[in-house]
Design an enzyme around this catalytic site. Structure first.
Site, PDB file in Angstrom:
ATOM      1  N   ASP A  35     -17.927  64.486  54.899  1.00  0.00           N
ATOM      2  CA  ASP A  35     -16.951  64.490  53.683  1.00  0.00           C
ATOM      3  C   ASP A  35     -16.316  65.608  53.471  1.00  0.00           C
ATOM      4  O   ASP A  35     -16.739  66.863  53.472  1.00  0.00           O
ATOM      5  CB  ASP A  35     -17.707  64.183  52.284  1.00  0.00           C
ATOM      6  CG  ASP A  35     -17.225  63.525  51.471  1.00  0.00           C
ATOM      7  OD1 ASP A  35     -15.709  63.333  51.326  1.00  0.00           O
ATOM      8  OD2 ASP A  35     -17.563  63.043  50.438  1.00  0.00           O
ATOM      9  N   ASP A  36     -14.919  65.687  53.311  1.00  0.00           N
ATOM     10  CA  ASP A  36     -14.185  66.835  53.101  1.00  0.00           C
ATOM     11  C   ASP A  36     -13.946  67.801  54.459  1.00  0.00           C
ATOM     12  O   ASP A  36     -13.672  68.733  54.136  1.00  0.00           O
ATOM     13  CB  ASP A  36     -14.641  67.579  51.824  1.00  0.00           C
ATOM     14  CG  ASP A  36     -13.914  67.117  50.628  1.00  0.00           C
ATOM     15  OD1 ASP A  36     -13.058  65.944  50.804  1.00  0.00           O
ATOM     16  OD2 ASP A  36     -13.959  67.639  49.724  1.00  0.00           O
ATOM     17  N   CYS A  74     -10.879  60.330  48.061  1.00  0.00           N
ATOM     18  CA  CYS A  74     -12.008  59.894  48.840  1.00  0.00           C
ATOM     19  C   CYS A  74     -12.041  58.256  49.131  1.00  0.00           C
ATOM     20  O   CYS A  74     -11.851  57.870  50.117  1.00  0.00           O
ATOM     21  CB  CYS A  74     -13.234  60.540  48.236  1.00  0.00           C
ATOM     22  SG  CYS A  74     -14.651  60.111  49.294  1.00  0.00           S
ATOM     23  N   HIS A 133     -17.479  54.841  49.316  1.00  0.00           N
ATOM     24  CA  HIS A 133     -17.156  55.770  48.480  1.00  0.00           C
ATOM     25  C   HIS A 133     -18.728  56.348  47.739  1.00  0.00           C
ATOM     26  O   HIS A 133     -18.715  57.630  47.552  1.00  0.00           O
ATOM     27  CB  HIS A 133     -16.402  55.416  47.300  1.00  0.00           C
ATOM     28  CG  HIS A 133     -16.168  56.246  46.282  1.00  0.00           C
ATOM     29  ND1 HIS A 133     -15.500  57.686  46.565  1.00  0.00           N
ATOM     30  CD2 HIS A 133     -16.562  56.427  44.825  1.00  0.00           C
ATOM     31  CE1 HIS A 133     -15.565  58.281  45.367  1.00  0.00           C
ATOM     32  NE2 HIS A 133     -16.085  57.636  44.518  1.00  0.00           N
TER      33      HIS A 133
END
Length: 322
Positions: A35-36, A74, A133
């Site tokens: 993530d990210d 996201c 998510h």
């Protein structure tokens, strides 16, 4: 979940395969979502990031250098990737799009995700962590008790998650080493932490252990499998064990030669660091009109790179056991 840009690195240790004639020709697939994670690893030219294992994996695979997310948030971005569909409505731009478009829907002829398609073609599918998510595959709010409603009801044979002392997926997603989280502390927290703990002192360490255990189990199952593993970091808060923080020296960090905002640009088109500033005990507040100091900028680079170093190790462990 956030207003800023979402970029996840999806590493395929083996290629996609939607249907094959025999089980002998169906390879196992390990799908890793981080993530990210921006292209802040050595394979993308970052000479400061300590990512030898990710770089080695990239050297033996395919590196995409002109790939862009469909939506800069996201849940919507992951929805687009998992379904293979471009956003077509305003709902497709929202973090809750999977809850609105997939959760609770009856199975029909069109697979809900590519994972569902694997499952329909003889694969045993296992997920853990943040693939869609939700932090643990279930639909509920950040401060609510977990529900029994699955975000992707037809994609998984199993979905696993070890929330540890944080108890729920969303608590673990915003976890601090003492068992608290951003929600429980009412945002009176720093956007970073470097506690002197083991890898298991933060949730991604628990996910790594869970993945290793499950891979060993799946090896003996006698059936092709698809396993999706979703790591939380380097998403905010930038929390990681101290041993990774100590890998970086501030004197080795270079700053942008032009940190100023562009001339003749509307502020509405620029990022206002809202999520970062939401952590109320941050050292300095970032803003379009009040840039942070050089000292905090260097610290900020380190606190962003530190959790990337933890993921570098975890993917190494996973590669060696698969």
């Amino acid at each position: 979940m956030r207003n800023g840009y979402f970029i996840a690195l999806f590493l395929f240790l083996l290629g996609f395969l939607f249907s094959c004639s025999t089980e002998e020709t169906q390879p196992n697939v390990l799908f890793i979502a981080v993530d990210d994670l921006r292209p802040e690893i050595g394979a993308y030219g970052n000479s400061i990031a300590i990512t030898p294992n990710l770089d080695n994996l990239a050297a033996h695979g395919t590196v995409f250098k002109n790939h862009f997310v469909q939506v800069p948030t996201c849940g919507a971005s992951r929805y687009s990737l998992l379904t293979g569909m471009r956003p077509r409505t305003s709902q497709h731009l929202q973090n809750n799009v999977m809850y609105k478009e997939i959760a609770g829907k009856a199975e029909d002829s069109i697979p809900e995700t590519f994972i569902h398609q694997f499952r329909r073609n003889g694969y045993y599918t296992v997920g853990m962590g943040k693939i869609s998510h939700s932090a643990d595959g279930l639909v509920y709010g950040y401060e609510e008790e977990p529900s029994l409603r699955k975000e992707l009801p037809h994609s998984w044979d199993e979905f696993l998650f070890d929330a540890g002392k944080w108890k729920t997926g969303w608590n673990a997603f915003f976890a601090y080493a003492n068992g608290e989280n951003r929600q429980s502390l009412k945002r009176q927290v720093t956007p970073y932490e470097n506690a002197d703990v083991s890898d298991e002192g933060y949730p991604d360490g628990l996910t790594a252990n869970l993945a290793i255990k499950k891979l060993k189990e799946l090896k003996g199952k006698g059936k092709p499998f698809f396993m999706g593993v979703g790591f939380f970091k380097p998403h905010l808060p930038f929390n990681a064990p101290k041993k990774y923080w100590d890998l970086y020296k501030r004197e080795n960090i270079s700053l942008s030669p032009n940190p100023r905002k562009p001339e003749n640009v509307n502020n509405a088109s620029l990022h206002n660091s809202g999520e970062f500033n939401g952590y109320q005990l941050t050292d300095e507040k970032a803003g379009l009109e009040n840039p942070i100091s050089d000292a905090y900028a260097k610290k900020g680079i380190i606190i962003k790179l530190t959790p990337i170093a933890t993921i570098n190790l975890k993917i190494s462990i996973r590669s060696s056991t698969s």
